[in-house]
Design a protein around this motif. Structure first.
Motif, PDB file in Angstrom:
ATOM      1  N   VAL A   1       0.856  -1.177   0.000  1.00 32.29           N
ATOM      2  CA  VAL A   1       0.000   0.000   0.000  1.00 32.29           C
ATOM      3  C   VAL A   1       0.896   1.232   0.000  1.00 32.29           C
ATOM      4  O   VAL A   1       1.776   1.364   0.847  1.00 32.29           O
ATOM      5  CB  VAL A   1      -0.918   0.015   1.249  1.00 32.29           C
ATOM      6  CG1 VAL A   1      -1.843   1.216   1.223  1.00 32.29           C
ATOM      7  CG2 VAL A   1      -1.711  -1.276   1.339  1.00 32.29           C
ATOM      8  N   VAL A   2       0.688   2.111  -0.967  1.00 28.18           N
ATOM      9  CA  VAL A   2       1.438   3.363  -1.028  1.00 28.18           C
ATOM     10  C   VAL A   2       0.602   4.413  -0.301  1.00 28.18           C
ATOM     11  O   VAL A   2      -0.545   4.659  -0.658  1.00 28.18           O
ATOM     12  CB  VAL A   2       1.703   3.793  -2.485  1.00 28.18           C
ATOM     13  CG1 VAL A   2       2.455   5.120  -2.520  1.00 28.18           C
ATOM     14  CG2 VAL A   2       2.485   2.701  -3.217  1.00 28.18           C
ATOM     15  N   ILE A   3       1.201   4.973   0.742  1.00 27.10           N
ATOM     16  CA  ILE A   3       0.495   5.981   1.535  1.00 27.10           C
ATOM     17  C   ILE A   3       1.278   7.281   1.533  1.00 27.10           C
ATOM     18  O   ILE A   3       2.446   7.321   1.150  1.00 27.10           O
ATOM     19  CB  ILE A   3       0.258   5.509   2.995  1.00 27.10           C
ATOM     20  CG1 ILE A   3       1.579   5.421   3.755  1.00 27.10           C
ATOM     21  CG2 ILE A   3      -0.494   4.193   3.030  1.00 27.10           C
ATOM     22  CD1 ILE A   3       1.405   5.260   5.256  1.00 27.10           C
ATOM     23  N   GLU A   4       0.606   8.329   1.958  1.00 33.35           N
ATOM     24  CA  GLU A   4       1.251   9.614   2.180  1.00 33.35           C
ATOM     25  C   GLU A   4       1.167   9.921   3.668  1.00 33.35           C
ATOM     26  O   GLU A   4       0.371   9.302   4.388  1.00 33.35           O
ATOM     27  CB  GLU A   4       0.544  10.688   1.347  1.00 33.35           C
ATOM     28  CG  GLU A   4       0.723  10.456  -0.141  1.00 33.35           C
ATOM     29  CD  GLU A   4       0.001  11.486  -0.997  1.00 33.35           C
ATOM     30  OE1 GLU A   4      -0.525  12.483  -0.460  1.00 33.35           O
ATOM     31  OE2 GLU A   4      -0.026  11.285  -2.217  1.00 33.35           O
ATOM     32  N   PRO A   5       1.980  10.835   4.169  1.00 28.81           N
ATOM     33  CA  PRO A   5       1.974  11.133   5.607  1.00 28.81           C
ATOM     34  C   PRO A   5       0.733  11.927   6.030  1.00 28.81           C
ATOM     35  O   PRO A   5       0.796  13.132   6.251  1.00 28.81           O
ATOM     36  CB  PRO A   5       3.264  11.919   5.831  1.00 28.81           C
ATOM     37  CG  PRO A   5       3.668  12.416   4.492  1.00 28.81           C
ATOM     38  CD  PRO A   5       3.047  11.536   3.472  1.00 28.81           C
ATOM     39  N   GLY A   6      -0.397  11.225   6.123  1.00 21.34           N
ATOM     40  CA  GLY A   6      -1.645  11.850   6.535  1.00 21.34           C
ATOM     41  C   GLY A   6      -2.567  10.824   7.164  1.00 21.34           C
ATOM     42  O   GLY A   6      -2.456   9.617   6.905  1.00 21.34           O
TER      43      GLY A   6
ATOM     44  N   GLU B   1       5.346   6.253  13.653  1.00 20.19           N
ATOM     45  CA  GLU B   1       4.491   6.113  14.836  1.00 20.19           C
ATOM     46  C   GLU B   1       3.198   5.365  14.537  1.00 20.19           C
ATOM     47  O   GLU B   1       2.563   4.836  15.444  1.00 20.19           O
ATOM     48  CB  GLU B   1       4.148   7.501  15.394  1.00 20.19           C
ATOM     49  CG  GLU B   1       5.324   8.197  16.047  1.00 20.19           C
ATOM     50  CD  GLU B   1       5.053   9.669  16.348  1.00 20.19           C
ATOM     51  OE1 GLU B   1       3.918  10.159  16.090  1.00 20.19           O
ATOM     52  OE2 GLU B   1       5.988  10.350  16.819  1.00 20.19           O
ATOM     53  N   ARG B   2       2.799   5.298  13.278  1.00 23.21           N
ATOM     54  CA  ARG B   2       1.495   4.742  12.941  1.00 23.21           C
ATOM     55  C   ARG B   2       1.549   3.435  12.153  1.00 23.21           C
ATOM     56  O   ARG B   2       0.554   2.713  12.078  1.00 23.21           O
ATOM     57  CB  ARG B   2       0.677   5.779  12.166  1.00 23.21           C
ATOM     58  CG  ARG B   2       0.216   6.896  13.087  1.00 23.21           C
ATOM     59  CD  ARG B   2      -0.141   8.155  12.339  1.00 23.21           C
ATOM     60  NE  ARG B   2      -0.600   9.203  13.251  1.00 23.21           N
ATOM     61  CZ  ARG B   2       0.199   9.987  13.967  1.00 23.21           C
ATOM     62  NH1 ARG B   2       1.524   9.843  13.894  1.00 23.21           N
ATOM     63  NH2 ARG B   2      -0.297  10.915  14.766  1.00 23.21           N
ATOM     64  N   ILE B   3       2.680   3.157  11.552  1.00 21.21           N
ATOM     65  CA  ILE B   3       2.823   1.940  10.746  1.00 21.21           C
ATOM     66  C   ILE B   3       3.790   1.005  11.474  1.00 21.21           C
ATOM     67  O   ILE B   3       4.918   1.398  11.789  1.00 21.21           O
ATOM     68  CB  ILE B   3       3.384   2.257   9.337  1.00 21.21           C
ATOM     69  CG1 ILE B   3       2.505   3.287   8.618  1.00 21.21           C
ATOM     70  CG2 ILE B   3       3.522   0.977   8.520  1.00 21.21           C
ATOM     71  CD1 ILE B   3       1.078   2.877   8.375  1.00 21.21           C
TER      72      ILE B   3
ATOM     73  N   VAL C   1      -3.217   6.734   6.280  1.00 19.49           N
ATOM     74  CA  VAL C   1      -2.945   5.684   7.269  1.00 19.49           C
ATOM     75  C   VAL C   1      -4.203   4.850   7.493  1.00 19.49           C
ATOM     76  O   VAL C   1      -4.143   3.626   7.604  1.00 19.49           O
ATOM     77  CB  VAL C   1      -2.421   6.284   8.592  1.00 19.49           C
ATOM     78  CG1 VAL C   1      -2.362   5.239   9.690  1.00 19.49           C
ATOM     79  CG2 VAL C   1      -1.046   6.917   8.375  1.00 19.49           C
ATOM     80  N   GLN C   2      -5.369   5.491   7.513  1.00 22.99           N
ATOM     81  CA  GLN C   2      -6.627   4.758   7.681  1.00 22.99           C
ATOM     82  C   GLN C   2      -6.883   3.832   6.484  1.00 22.99           C
ATOM     83  O   GLN C   2      -7.368   2.720   6.656  1.00 22.99           O
ATOM     84  CB  GLN C   2      -7.808   5.723   7.867  1.00 22.99           C
ATOM     85  CG  GLN C   2      -9.115   5.027   8.186  1.00 22.99           C
ATOM     86  CD  GLN C   2      -9.043   4.198   9.463  1.00 22.99           C
ATOM     87  OE1 GLN C   2      -8.572   4.662  10.486  1.00 22.99           O
ATOM     88  NE2 GLN C   2      -9.501   2.954   9.386  1.00 22.99           N
ATOM     89  N   THR C   3      -6.525   4.281   5.296  1.00 20.01           N
ATOM     90  CA  THR C   3      -6.666   3.425   4.118  1.00 20.01           C
ATOM     91  C   THR C   3      -5.812   2.183   4.274  1.00 20.01           C
ATOM     92  O   THR C   3      -6.260   1.065   3.981  1.00 20.01           O
ATOM     93  CB  THR C   3      -6.286   4.194   2.835  1.00 20.01           C
ATOM     94  OG1 THR C   3      -7.188   5.287   2.674  1.00 20.01           O
ATOM     95  CG2 THR C   3      -6.341   3.301   1.613  1.00 20.01           C
TER      96      THR C   3
END
Length: 190
Positions: free
Chosen positions: A97-102, A142-144, A106-108
């Motif tokens: 999953v490619v995420i951005e710092p938001g 902190e979130r992943i 992170v919820q996605t």
């Protein structure tokens, strides 16, 4: 398409369409740098109606590639969860999953992880994209979970310039190339 007669009488014939898909990659794929590329479809027009038949065909093609061949298959899917809800990606080994710092991004990732588990896919990894600074890096870390984080690709104007010119960022920016190589090496160790 192969037709199979199922439970039909002489006066009332029913046919079940069983699409033959094993020749599609070779017939319609294009080879670029030793990699066969196959565009499997998207919604072309607004208001075009349900794309359920197309998803059935996509699922058949993907299952053939993933389950019946020795090839490595990489699916670059549009952002969103529709493929997971339709089970189009059933049978894959892992999601990246490619995420951005938001927070929404992170919820996605969390939603993908939950839905992937429902499909029997245990591995959901993350690549953080458009990371601007140390605050963004800390936000991601902190979130992943560390075991899910493959790496980060930092915000880079060379990527924007490459996109404007229709070029691959991989060929356009040594910085991005180095970050991608580190991610590839981490995948290789797992």
């Amino acid at each position: 398409l192969v037709e199979e007669r199922t439970g039909a009488t002489a006066g009332n014939q029913f046919y079940h369409l069983n699409p033959k898909v094993d020749d599609i990659p070779e017939k319609y794929g294009k080879v670029c740098n030793g990699v066969r590329l196959l565009v499997l479809g998207t919604v072309e027009t607004g208001g075009g109606g349900c794309v359920c038949p197309e998803h059935v065909m996509l699922k058949r093609i993907i299952n053939n590639l993933v389950l019946r061949r020795e090839d490595v298959v990489i699916l670059d899917m549009e952002a969103g969860l529709e493929h997971l809800g339709r089970g189009t990606t059933e049978g894959v080994d892992a999601f990246i999953v490619v995420i951005e710092p938001g927070a929404r991004s992170v919820q996605t990732y969390k939603n993908v992880k939950r839905l992937a588990k429902d499909l029997g896919v245990a591995q959901v990894k993350v690549v953080a994209n458009k990371v601007r600074n140390e605050d963004d890096e800390n936000f991601i870390r902190e979130r992943i979970p560390q075991e899910d984080l493959l790496g980060m690709i930092h915000y880079n104007t060379e990527v924007i310039d490459a996109d404007r010119q229709g070029k691959s960022p991989y060929d356009f920016s040594k910085t991005v190339t180095d970050e991608i190589i580190k991610i590839k090496e981490k995948i290789g160790r797992q």
